[in-house]
Write an enzyme that holds these catalytic residues in place. Structure first.
Site, short mmCIF file in Angstrom:
data_model
loop_
_atom_site.label_atom_id
_atom_site.label_comp_id
_atom_site.label_asym_id
_atom_site.label_seq_id
_atom_site.Cartn_x
_atom_site.Cartn_y
_atom_site.Cartn_z
N GLU A 126 0.85 -1.19 0.00
CA GLU A 126 0.00 0.00 0.00
C GLU A 126 0.89 1.24 0.00
O GLU A 126 1.86 1.27 0.76
CB GLU A 126 -0.92 0.03 1.23
CG GLU A 126 -1.93 1.17 1.12
CD GLU A 126 -2.93 1.23 2.29
OE1 GLU A 126 -2.80 0.48 3.26
OE2 GLU A 126 -3.84 2.04 2.19
N GLY A 267 2.74 2.75 10.66
CA GLY A 267 2.48 2.04 11.90
C GLY A 267 2.36 0.55 11.69
O GLY A 267 3.02 -0.26 12.34
N ALA A 268 1.50 0.18 10.75
CA ALA A 268 1.26 -1.24 10.48
C ALA A 268 0.45 -1.36 9.20
O ALA A 268 -0.07 -0.37 8.70
CB ALA A 268 0.51 -1.89 11.64
N MET A 269 0.32 -2.60 8.71
CA MET A 269 -0.35 -2.80 7.43
C MET A 269 -1.23 -4.04 7.46
O MET A 269 -0.80 -5.12 7.87
CB MET A 269 0.71 -2.91 6.32
CG MET A 269 0.14 -3.10 4.95
SD MET A 269 -0.90 -1.70 4.46
CE MET A 269 -2.10 -2.54 3.44
N GLU A 270 -2.45 -3.88 6.96
CA GLU A 270 -3.51 -4.88 7.10
C GLU A 270 -3.52 -5.95 6.01
O GLU A 270 -4.59 -6.54 5.75
CB GLU A 270 -4.86 -4.16 7.11
CG GLU A 270 -5.30 -3.53 5.76
CD GLU A 270 -4.98 -2.05 5.60
OE1 GLU A 270 -4.04 -1.57 6.28
OE2 GLU A 270 -5.64 -1.38 4.79
N HIS A 303 -6.95 -2.08 15.09
CA HIS A 303 -7.16 -1.36 13.83
C HIS A 303 -6.88 -2.28 12.63
O HIS A 303 -7.70 -2.41 11.73
CB HIS A 303 -6.26 -0.12 13.80
CG HIS A 303 -6.36 0.68 12.55
ND1 HIS A 303 -7.19 1.78 12.44
CD2 HIS A 303 -5.76 0.56 11.35
CE1 HIS A 303 -7.08 2.29 11.23
NE2 HIS A 303 -6.21 1.56 10.53
N GLU A 304 -5.71 -2.89 12.64
CA GLU A 304 -5.35 -3.72 11.48
C GLU A 304 -6.27 -4.94 11.38
O GLU A 304 -6.68 -5.33 10.30
CB GLU A 304 -3.89 -4.16 11.56
CG GLU A 304 -2.87 -3.03 11.71
CD GLU A 304 -3.04 -1.90 10.71
OE1 GLU A 304 -3.50 -2.14 9.58
OE2 GLU A 304 -2.71 -0.75 11.06
N HIS A 307 -9.57 -4.04 9.84
CA HIS A 307 -9.50 -3.84 8.39
C HIS A 307 -9.91 -5.10 7.62
O HIS A 307 -10.25 -5.01 6.45
CB HIS A 307 -8.08 -3.47 7.96
CG HIS A 307 -7.79 -2.00 7.91
ND1 HIS A 307 -8.64 -1.08 7.34
CD2 HIS A 307 -6.70 -1.28 8.32
CE1 HIS A 307 -8.10 0.14 7.41
NE2 HIS A 307 -6.93 0.04 8.01
N GLU A 326 -10.18 3.86 6.06
CA GLU A 326 -9.40 4.36 7.20
C GLU A 326 -10.24 5.09 8.24
O GLU A 326 -10.11 4.83 9.44
CB GLU A 326 -8.24 5.24 6.71
CG GLU A 326 -7.19 4.49 5.87
CD GLU A 326 -6.58 3.28 6.57
OE1 GLU A 326 -6.76 3.13 7.80
OE2 GLU A 326 -5.93 2.48 5.88
N1 PHE Z 1 -3.21 0.99 5.77
C1 PHE Z 1 -2.36 1.15 6.91
C2 PHE Z 1 -3.29 1.35 8.11
O1 PHE Z 1 -3.83 2.39 8.33
C3 PHE Z 1 -1.43 2.29 6.85
C4 PHE Z 1 -0.38 2.19 5.81
C5 PHE Z 1 -0.48 2.94 4.67
C6 PHE Z 1 0.71 1.37 6.00
C7 PHE Z 1 0.47 2.88 3.69
C8 PHE Z 1 1.67 1.31 5.03
C9 PHE Z 1 1.56 2.06 3.90
O2 PHE Z 1 -3.59 0.49 8.81
ZN ZN Z 2 -5.82 1.68 8.57
#
Ligand code: PHE
Ligand code: ZN
Length: 880
Positions: A126, A267-270, A303-304, A307, A326
């Site tokens: 992402e 922060g993190a990725m889903e 949060h993740e 998602h 988001e």
């Molecule tokens: N989609 C992720 C989140 O909000 C954020 C994110 C965006 C991480 C782009 C990496 C790159 O949970």
């Molecule tokens: Zn998110």
């Protein structure tokens, strides 16, 4: 100087020319030369496609081979550049493309696509990272079923992970390599793809869903850190249960994996079934993590996980719809944390963050709607507006519809759009259709940028027993938007009677009022409440029911009454903050005129009565005792900002408050013990928060007793929260004693990168004139690493965003430093660079000397050759 490429516009959306049904990915991992074969099944979807033209995007792609339906494609039939693959005569029927590319993970410092972090292979796709792995229709409305095969040397990468469920694994005969195959049955866009391979430690657990399916849970981390993952695992299980209980949403794969990595831009990725986390949002134990860290781990894990439905099962049609996933998911994680902890305290914390991060964005050159309509670089739109204001919009929707209809709307949204790439229109239509509500005016919240201002004016007529409340709304002009329409705002309210309880009224006219919600829909409305038994104190915007600035002509005496009596805890806090802010603004003016600050008696009374009220939660009392920050005061002033005057006024006012509260501070501080063994729950954390806030207030006196107390607090702390609180109080007071404690802290934690980030931040935020030199020196310290975004943010990011006086030095050296640093970092990590530069967003509000120096630094960046698109976009908009 570079000029920008053409922007993307929401109005230009077109369906993808081709559909992709399946993607097979084969990774032959090697640190500097990974081979990727992508087998993509395509189908023409539009007339353009049927005319035979296929364009797949790439980013720094090295093409090694290309086959169509299994046969090598002659070079005459395509054109390949690092950013685009064009097939001139694609077949007008379903066909398969096999693309072989060569990737260098070790050299990937942008941390987008396939890269290495501490020896682990990891992907981040992402928003547009997948195109750095292979050519693709890299857009969120192209949903495909992925099968991933990973092959690597066993010793280099014993663990091989990808999205979905594991289907096969084994050794590659005659070699020291092995492989694993993963299959994800849920169609997904490329931004949700993930692959991880390396030598990692793991903890495992399981969760049984409400329909009785058993899900295997795994959290991977660096070897030796497994014990620090247990709180994250607990938070994950609670998240899974909560989403079933509150939203009726169940997990869908056989396995859910989290991997903690140390180099991560966000922060993190889903990623579906394989969340990748910045390790600071996974690892936690009492000796290294603060209560705030625990709360963040819990919130980000939730949060993740959330998602999986709001983002993955229902994704976004295009990146303009980013808030669809988001904003909604932030709302969901905020609600989760409210249910796990104290709702009132969580709301105060979230509003503080909104006001500290989103309000300045909305009031400056980077303002944009919750759903932007134009962008140059999508990475720069992962903003507080899309996330936090986006969550506020969902919260307002719930307030307007009520909890039951909100849930009905969510149910319909999920039922209708499961498997879709949806839009804000789809989202709102689900709520309108499920409830019959007309959300036409409400929808303006998605398109009108800027923080609305509400002016409230009330008058009580004793003879008529009538209370007239006039509410007027206006929305300031923002870049590209001059005229705005009135919006639908839910104003939660109460009329506080002389005995402190909310009063009844016989009837109300002049607007729609339902329960405790006033529906403000006009530019100006006068509500007439009849049969009101006495002069009320209006309590408006309870729970911060709309993301607005409220101006109300209310006396200090009424605010004090509100602090003592309001039935809404948020507004008790707000009333105290309003009193404090008035006092701080007045003190800043006095400071500039050379007169000392003095604390208003009403403020001391308000703070004292909350401090002494043992019926209130300690965490809430701590929030009330924390004054608005220097940045909050600057925002309230809005123009001609002099950070030195603000800091001096705030420091003096804190001293006056500390003196005014007298030995009540010591008494309450002494009654809260620091000796209990650490538990991370909200109630225990709240007691620590109050005790640590009191220490900080005590230290405002800078007396030998206070300094001794702070040093003892530091020495005897049995957990990171208390230790760091003492250290922070000492460094924020810029006491000479700080050197020794900072060094002791560094020594104790010298092998722990995440704790050293706290140390770097403390060093960078000391409000003293030698801090800039110290920051420059720390750039060469062995504990700092220029390629790790956490280190960069801890040192340089905190200096620029959290040290108001030193970043905004009147000689401009802070601005010059950030400019130099950004020009250097931009060559390696554009995303992190662009985000650092956001610290310049309020430059126009500064007094003239600083304003000119900030502008010069920004112009110098803008004039540099070869800026990344990310950085160019931010500086261009900041200067516009
Ligand atoms: N989609 C992720 C989140 O909000 C954020 C994110 C965006 C991480 C782009 C990496 C790159 O949970
Ligand atoms: Zn998110």
């Amino acid at each position: 100087m570079k000029t920008e490429a053409a922007p993307f516009r929401l109005e230009d959306y077109r369906a993808p020319a081709f559909t992709i049904d399946t993607v097979g990915l084969d990774f032959q991992l090697a640190p500097s030369a990974t081979r990727v074969v992508a087998t993509i099944a395509l189908r023409p979807n539009t007339d353009e496609a049927r005319n035979g033209r296929l364009e797949l995007v790439g980013d720094e792609i090295v093409l090694k081979g290309l086959k169509l339906d299994g046969a090598t494609l002659p070079e005459s039939r395509y054109t390949a550049t690092p950013t685009l693959l064009t097939l001139h005569d694609a077949p007008n029927r379903p066909f398969t493309l096999e693309i072989e590319t060569l990737v260098d993970p070790a050299a990937n410092t942008k941390l987008m696509g396939l890269y290495r972090t501490s020896g682990t292979y990891c992907t981040q796709c992402e928003a547009e990272g997948f195109r750095r792995i292979t050519y693709f229709l890299d857009r969120p409305d192209v949903l495909a079923v992925y099968t991933t095969r990973i092959e690597a040397e066993k010793s280099d990468a014993p663990i091989l992970l990808a999205n979905g469920n594991p289907v096969e694994s084994g050794d590659v005969p005659g070699t020291d390599r092995h492989f694993a195959v993963w299959h994800d049955p849920f169609p997904k866009p490329s931004y949700l793809f993930a692959m991880v391979a390396g030598d990692l430690g793991v903890i495992t657990d399981s969760f049984t869903t409400s329909s009785g399916r058993e899900v295997e849970l795994r959290i991977y981390c660096e070897h030796g850190k497994e014990a620090r993952c247990t709180y994250a695992m607990d938070a994950l299980k609670r998240s899974m249960k909560w989403d079933e209980d509150v939203f009726g949403l169940e997990y869908d794969l056989d396995i859910f994996i989290i991997v903690a990595v140390s180099d991560f831009n966000m922060g993190a990725m889903e990623n579906k079934g394989l969340n990748v986390f910045n390790d600071k949002y996974v690892l936690a134990d009492p000796d290294t993590a603060t209560d705030a860290d625990y709360a963040n781990v819990e919130g980000v894990i939730a949060h993740e996980y959330f998602h999986n439905w709001t983002g993955n099962r229902i994704t976004c049609r295009d990146w303009f719809q980013l808030c669809l996933k988001e904003g909604l998911t932030v709302f969901r994680d905020q609600e989760f944390s409210s249910d796990m902890r104290s709702r009132a305290v969580k709301r105060i914390a979230d509003v503080r963050t909104l006001q500290a991060r989103q309000f300045p964005e909305d009031g400056g050159p980077l303002a944009h709607p919750v759903r932007p309509e134009i962008y140059h670089e999508i990475s720069n739109f992962y903003t507080p507006t899309v996330y936090e204001k986006g969550a506020e919009v969902v919260r307002m929707l719930k307030s307007i519809l009520g909890p039951d209809d909100f849930r009905n709307g969510m149910d319909l949204y999920v039922e209708r759009h499961d498997g879709d790439a949806a839009t804000i229109e789809d989202f709102l239509a689900s709520f309108a259709d499920a409830t019959g509500a007309d959300l036409t005016q409400f929808k303006l919240w998605y398109s009108q940028a800027g923080t609305p201002q509400i002016i409230a004016r009330g008058a009580y007529d004793e003879a008529d027993r009538t209370y007239r409340l006039t509410l007027s709304q206006s929305i300031p002009a923002t870049p590209g938007q001059s005229d705005k329409q009135p919006m639908h705002m839910p104003i939660r309210f109460g009329l506080i009677g002389p005995n402190g309880e909310d009063m009844e009224f016989a009837s109300v006219s002049g607007g729609r009022v339902e329960g405790d919600i006033i529906h403000l829909t006009e530019a100006s409305q006068t509500l007439v409440f009849e049969g009101v038994g006495g002069r009320p104190v209006p309590s408006l915007l309870r729970g911060f029911s709309a993301p607005v600035r409220l101006a109300i002509d209310i006396s200090a005496a009424d605010l004090l009454f509100q602090v003592r009596t309001d039935a809404d805890p948020f507004n008790r806090w707000q009333a105290a903050q309003t009193l404090a802010m008035r006092n701080l603004v007045a003190s800043t003016t006095e400071q500039i005129a050379g007169r000392p600050a003095k604390a208003e008696p009403a403020l001391i009374d308000a703070l004292g009565s909350v401090l002494d009220d043992e019926t209130l939660e300690p965490a809430f009392r701590a929030q009330v005792l924390q004054l608005p920050s220097e940045a909050d005061i600057a925002r309230e002033l809005g123009q001609n900002v002099d950070p030195d005057a603000i800091a001096a006024a705030r420091r003096e006012l804190r001293l006056a408050i500390s003196t005014g509260l007298g030995n009540r501070i010591e008494r309450h501080y002494g009654s809260l013990s620091g000796a209990e063994s650490f538990r991370p729950d909200a109630a225990s954390a709240g007691k620590r928060a109050l005790r640590n806030t009191l220490l900080d207030l005590l230290l405002a006196r800078r007396s030998p007793e206070a300094i001794a107390a702070a040093l003892a607090h530091f020495e005897t702390a049995n957990n990171m929260t208390d230790r760091l609180a003492a250290l922070s109080a000492i460094t924020q007071a810029a006491l000479p004693e700080r050197r020794a404690v900072l060094d002791a802290f560094h020594k104790r934690y010298q092998d722990d990168a995440l704790v050293l980030d706290k140390w770097l931040t403390l060093e960078a935020t000391v409000p003293a004139s030698d801090t800039l030199d110290r920051v420059k020196a720390l750039l060469k310290h062995p504990s700092y690493s220029p390629n790790n975004p956490n280190r960069v943010r801890a040192l340089v990011g905190s200096f620029a965003s959290a040290n108001q006086t030193q970043f905004n030095r009147v000689d401009g050296a802070g601005y010059d430093f950030l400019a130099d640093f950004a020009l250097e970092l931009d060559k390696r990590n554009p995303q992190t660079t662009a985000r650092l530069l956001v610290s310049f967003r309020s430059w126009r509000a500064l007094e003239p000397v600083r304003r000119a120096r900030a502008e010069a630094a920004l112009r110098r960046i803008a004039a540099a050759p070869d800026l990344s698109p990310d950085t160019l976009d931010i500086v261009t908009r900041t200067l516009a």
